[in-house]
Design an enzyme around this catalytic site. Sequence first.
Site, PDB file in Angstrom:
ATOM      1  CB  ALA A 180      -0.972  -0.035   1.181  1.00  0.00           C
ATOM      2  CG  ASP A 192      -3.552  -3.579   1.148  1.00  0.00           C
ATOM      3  OD1 ASP A 192      -3.414  -4.627   1.799  1.00  0.00           O
ATOM      4  OD2 ASP A 192      -2.791  -3.234   0.241  1.00  0.00           O
TER       5      ASP A 192
END
Lengths: 359, 359
Positions: free
Chosen positions: B54, B242
């Site tokens: 991420a 994420d």
Amino acid sequence: MKIGGTHYRTIWPRADETVDVIDQARLPHEFATAVLRSAEDCAEAIKKMIVRGAPLIGATAAYGVALAMRREPSGKALISALDMLRATRPTAVNLRWALKRMHDALHNRGHGERFAMAWREAAAICDEDVAVCRAIGAHGLKLLRAAAAKKNGAPLDILTHCNAGWLACVDWGTALAPIYMAHDEGIAVHVWVDETRPRNQGASLTAYELGAHGVPHTIIADNAGGHYMQAGRVDLCVVGTDRVTRNGDVANKIGTYLKALAAKDNGVPFYVALPSSTIDWTLASGVDIPIEERSADEVLKMTGRLPGGAIATVEIAAPGSPAANPGFDVTPARLVTGFVTERGVCVPSEEGLHSLFPQ
Amino acid sequence: MKIGGTHYRTIWPRADETVDVIDQARLPHEFATAVLRSAEDCAEAIKKMIVRGAPLIGATAAYGVALAMRREPSGKALISALDMLRATRPTAVNLRWALKRMHDALHNRGHGERFAMAWREAAAICDEDVAVCRAIGAHGLKLLRAAAAKKNGAPLDILTHCNAGWLACVDWGTALAPIYMAHDEGIAVHVWVDETRPRNQGASLTAYELGAHGVPHTIIADNAGGHYMQAGRVDLCVVGTDRVTRNGDVANKIGTYLKALAAKDNGVPFYVALPSSTIDWTLASGVDIPIEERSADEVLKMTGRLPGGAIATVEIAAPGSPAANPGFDVTPARLVTGFVTERGVCVPSEEGLHSLFPQ
């Protein structure tokens, strides 16, 4: 069950008094059979997972004893074959059960009749396994019918882990037997097939046999099942087992425990299908079950088909990193909805097991 | 962190105003870098997972906007680049965060200064990510010190899923930052590395970077973690994420939820490490997070090294069987012990997040 329109069992005697098996180590990339000519061949086939699945391991070991008796029907040879075959895999109890049955059938017999007796007994173990799996299928079918009735014609989504189909048995399977029967009677079923790392028995064997029989299915990474349960896309789980202890704890392929936790967390029924030969009455609970530690190579390498069709093994992990590979885990009885056995369905407890199998 | 004695970040600007990244799609089989010359290159690198994780996705997207401004600093080109980059991956929120930050920094600027401004802003995002990860590491280190103190010198066994190491960020990592710091100060640590099917980020990236830094670790099948927790061989879990929603639900690599369930069932602390850019204040809970569906080929095929060293991709599943491949799952806040952020550790709830990040 059928492969390419021909009915097969996973193991069958040959006219020359040796034994044929489907070579499952080569599935799904190629269909081949292997000839087992001795007890050593049988032990090797079990260790190398040419045959696998608790019931089939037991059947193969039984033929292993018979082949040992063909060569040398002495008491010493009998004990030696039993010991060698027992040492092949530590977790599955059917192996011990089949060997004890062979021992009991043979040890008081005269040398002259031992081979014929052993050969018949191994065949009987196989035939009985087929009948038992058919009965498991019939009892499980009732559960699937009831679950399907709530779906208004939408496919019943069933998740399974590893391979507890006919390739794990002599025919029919344990966990998959009810699914075959439901599909055959026209119930719409769809199976989520856990690929079942590290040996990929789901992606390679369960998907193969479901596909060969025409049952709709989808392979998923072992990581994905919990997500599908959260999303309401799994109606029930059904798995096999390598050993059930007296209190109802379940040893099965590594990762089964994680799916049982997710099923519990999402209110999804979690069934375990088993022949009664899988029950280990001698163990009080699952903590006593020996867990086989297998080769790190099963984690670090993967075998498959190259674009040209040749079979190759590739190293998939970071070079030099070690791996560990426990073959099984134990699912506590509290996470199991019910046992589907050849005598019916029961709750996963000592009382439940005794209600079907009074000792 | 270091590879072969040389310090690397995962992404860095080149003198010719293009961008270099470590090509993570080729790890662990070979170490190579890739040059990104345009916003399209950046989008492609994100989609093909040449860069992943991420925070690194966010940093790469920021440079993508800068490269778009180098070519054409118009408002239309800015919007077009933002839209294209936003569409690359749906689940990670850092991507949206980084793009919003680039938009806010650029949209009121004159065309003549946009590229220089964008280039500086992308570099600032990278530098801040390094500082944030270092802070996450320092806060997590306190947890590891406390846990290690109970082990009487035995190694602290930490389980992680996927890769939330420095390869997922610009440097240091999120989940692995505390582990590097603990190792560096002489605490005995051992990491159970989930291989993380289907893309194997654990076996290929986490094992690679831990190995390169000398941290003891063992790769295991994703199926095995529950068993090791039952056996008392996992002291704590730490993973990345994420996207974290306002209530503390955690989207992370598919399979994280199963490990969190097992941790809860066995009383093992389960920590999630995150920069605050991962918090999505706009979503009330995890059910609203879009879950990326990725290619079935990631499940059906596997890439690795042939015995001669060449890289090959093999098909591993039953021919003709379909696969499904959700990329992420959502771990409910109730299964998480704590969030490790750049401002400290908090409980996984709206109140907990607000205590560190008042809006």
